[in-house]
Design a protein around this motif. Structure first.
Motif, short mmCIF file in Angstrom:
data_model
loop_
_atom_site.label_atom_id
_atom_site.label_comp_id
_atom_site.label_asym_id
_atom_site.label_seq_id
_atom_site.Cartn_x
_atom_site.Cartn_y
_atom_site.Cartn_z
N ASP A 175 0.86 -1.19 0.00
CA ASP A 175 0.00 0.00 0.00
C ASP A 175 0.89 1.24 0.00
N ALA A 176 0.70 2.14 -0.97
CA ALA A 176 1.59 3.28 -1.13
C ALA A 176 1.48 4.28 0.01
N GLU A 177 0.36 4.32 0.71
CA GLU A 177 0.18 5.29 1.78
C GLU A 177 0.67 4.74 3.12
N THR A 178 0.23 3.55 3.48
CA THR A 178 0.59 2.99 4.78
C THR A 178 1.87 2.17 4.75
N LEU A 179 2.31 1.78 3.54
CA LEU A 179 3.45 0.88 3.36
C LEU A 179 3.21 -0.48 4.00
N ASP A 180 1.94 -0.87 4.14
CA ASP A 180 1.60 -2.21 4.60
C ASP A 180 1.70 -3.20 3.45
N LEU A 181 2.16 -4.39 3.73
CA LEU A 181 2.18 -5.48 2.75
C LEU A 181 0.74 -5.88 2.45
N VAL A 182 0.40 -5.99 1.15
CA VAL A 182 -0.95 -6.35 0.73
C VAL A 182 -1.00 -7.77 0.19
N ARG A 183 0.00 -8.14 -0.61
CA ARG A 183 -0.02 -9.43 -1.30
C ARG A 183 1.41 -9.91 -1.49
N LEU A 184 1.62 -11.20 -1.30
CA LEU A 184 2.94 -11.80 -1.45
C LEU A 184 2.82 -13.05 -2.31
N GLU A 185 3.60 -13.13 -3.40
CA GLU A 185 3.62 -14.30 -4.27
C GLU A 185 5.01 -14.94 -4.21
N VAL A 186 5.04 -16.25 -4.09
CA VAL A 186 6.30 -16.98 -3.99
C VAL A 186 6.28 -18.15 -4.97
N HIS A 187 7.35 -18.29 -5.77
CA HIS A 187 7.48 -19.39 -6.73
C HIS A 187 8.82 -20.08 -6.49
N ALA A 188 8.79 -21.38 -6.28
CA ALA A 188 10.04 -22.15 -6.19
C ALA A 188 10.62 -22.31 -7.58
N TYR A 189 11.96 -22.32 -7.68
CA TYR A 189 12.57 -22.57 -8.98
C TYR A 189 13.74 -23.55 -8.83
N ASP A 190 14.20 -24.08 -9.96
CA ASP A 190 15.25 -25.09 -9.98
C ASP A 190 14.91 -26.25 -9.04
N ILE A 191 13.67 -26.74 -9.14
CA ILE A 191 13.22 -27.85 -8.30
C ILE A 191 13.91 -29.13 -8.75
N PRO A 192 14.58 -29.85 -7.86
CA PRO A 192 15.27 -31.09 -8.26
C PRO A 192 14.30 -32.11 -8.87
N GLU A 193 14.78 -32.83 -9.88
CA GLU A 193 13.93 -33.81 -10.57
C GLU A 193 13.45 -34.90 -9.64
N LYS A 194 14.22 -35.22 -8.60
CA LYS A 194 13.85 -36.31 -7.70
C LYS A 194 12.54 -36.04 -6.97
N LEU A 195 12.11 -34.77 -6.90
CA LEU A 195 10.84 -34.45 -6.24
C LEU A 195 9.64 -34.71 -7.14
N GLY A 196 9.86 -34.80 -8.44
CA GLY A 196 8.76 -35.07 -9.37
C GLY A 196 7.79 -33.92 -9.51
N LEU A 197 8.24 -32.69 -9.21
CA LEU A 197 7.38 -31.51 -9.28
C LEU A 197 7.89 -30.54 -10.34
N ALA A 198 6.96 -29.94 -11.05
CA ALA A 198 7.31 -28.94 -12.05
C ALA A 198 7.11 -27.53 -11.53
N GLU A 199 6.22 -27.36 -10.54
CA GLU A 199 5.89 -26.02 -10.08
C GLU A 199 5.33 -26.06 -8.66
N VAL A 200 5.72 -25.09 -7.84
CA VAL A 200 5.14 -24.89 -6.52
C VAL A 200 5.03 -23.38 -6.31
N GLN A 201 3.84 -22.90 -6.04
CA GLN A 201 3.67 -21.47 -5.84
C GLN A 201 2.70 -21.20 -4.68
N THR A 202 2.96 -20.10 -3.98
CA THR A 202 2.14 -19.70 -2.83
C THR A 202 1.77 -18.23 -2.99
#
Length: 289
Positions: free
Chosen positions: A171-198
């Motif tokens: 928020d530009a006025e209060t400087l409060d965090l509004v939204r947070l996006e997180v994406h994992a990258y370079d996930i090892p093949e042994k996990l069998g996952l292509a994407e994880v996001q929060t």
């Protein structure tokens, strides 16, 4: 998994140049100071957590609802503790051991934000100005390399720490965090996952007699290498301060009056005998409810 490019995403997040006159580094520094204060003044608190879990075999198919979990989550002394709704206490058992089937995640309650905004080895960048619910907003991106990361992914008994990146809106006025996006990258093949996001949404909430910036909802989406996808939608409500109070009172002990002595020739019948002791090694468990 290769890192996600930011070129196309920046088109979506860049919405204007009104803030171009102010130094982006100064904006970021001001926000981090506010965020650090918010995180450090958080009380120990607990909330009711509801998790709806969905799955689908390909991105083209609609989500199928699997189940719903109702938990209590506490943020105490910088840790996240979980308990099933109605349980008498929070335990040290990890959530992954409590919920052994399906996709589950932790960190959205407080640890994820602390990991990003309270450590020094995070690369930040300014993206531009946006809008959130009619308010001016500022958009930034970040990157945490695997060597500096505590982001752990586990599947089928295999786990690995990965790097992660994403963006956040302020928020530009209060400087409060509004939204947070997180994406994992370079996930090892042994996990069998292509994407994880929060994705985590934040808002001011009253806890006790004060207001604090807290997460109010989140989503966790994971896609496997074979195209199967899982989605958790999380809601937090009824947050309250987590504390205990105890009072110790003492009273004067009654005066000791020895029992009248019995003639040596007299004995008590078995019905008159009362045990006055306990077996050695007896263990008591005492809990404050």
């Amino acid at each position: 998994m290769p890192r996600r490019g930011r070129g196309a995403a920046a088109v979506f997040w860049l919405c204007g140049t009104a803030w171009a006159a102010e130094d982006p580094e100064e904006l970021l520094s001001r926000f981090k100071t506010v965020m650090k204060g918010n995180l450090e003044r958080l009380p120990d608190y607990t909330c009711a957590m509801r998790i709806e879990r969905f799955s689908r075999f390909t991105a083209e198919r609609p989500w199928e609802r699997l189940d719903e979990l109702k938990l209590e989550v506490a943020y105490a002394e910088g840790q996240e503790l979980y308990a099933r709704q109605g349980a008498r206490r929070f335990g040290a058992q990890p959530l992954a051991e409590m919920i052994t089937r399906g996709t589950i995640g932790t960190g959205q309650f407080g640890l994820l934000a602390a990991h990003i905004f309270l450590q020094s080895k995070v690369k930040f960048g300014f993206e531009g100005e946006g809008e959130e619910n009619g308010h001016k907003a500022l958009d930034f991106h970040f990157d945490v390399a695997a060597g500096d990361s505590a982001y752990k992914i586990r599947t089928a008994g295999v786990e690995a720490v990965t790097g992660f990146q994403g963006r956040f809106r302020v928020d530009a006025e209060t400087l409060d965090l509004v939204r947070l996006e997180v994406h994992a990258y370079d996930i090892p093949e042994k996990l069998g996952l292509a994407e994880v996001q929060t994705v985590v949404q934040y808002a001011r909430q009253r806890v006790g007699s004060e207001e604090f910036l807290l997460p109010v909802s989140a989503s966790l989406q994971a896609g496997s290498s074979d195209g199967n996808e899982n989605l958790n939608r999380i809601r937090l409500a009824a947050c309250r301060k987590y504390q205990t109070e105890s009072t110790l009172t003492t009273e004067a002990a009654p005066a000791f009056s020895p029992a009248p002595s019995q003639p040596a020739a007299e004995t008590e019948s078995p019905a008159q005998v009362r045990s006055a002791g306990l077996p050695a090694g007896t263990v008591f468990e005492v809990a404050l409810d």
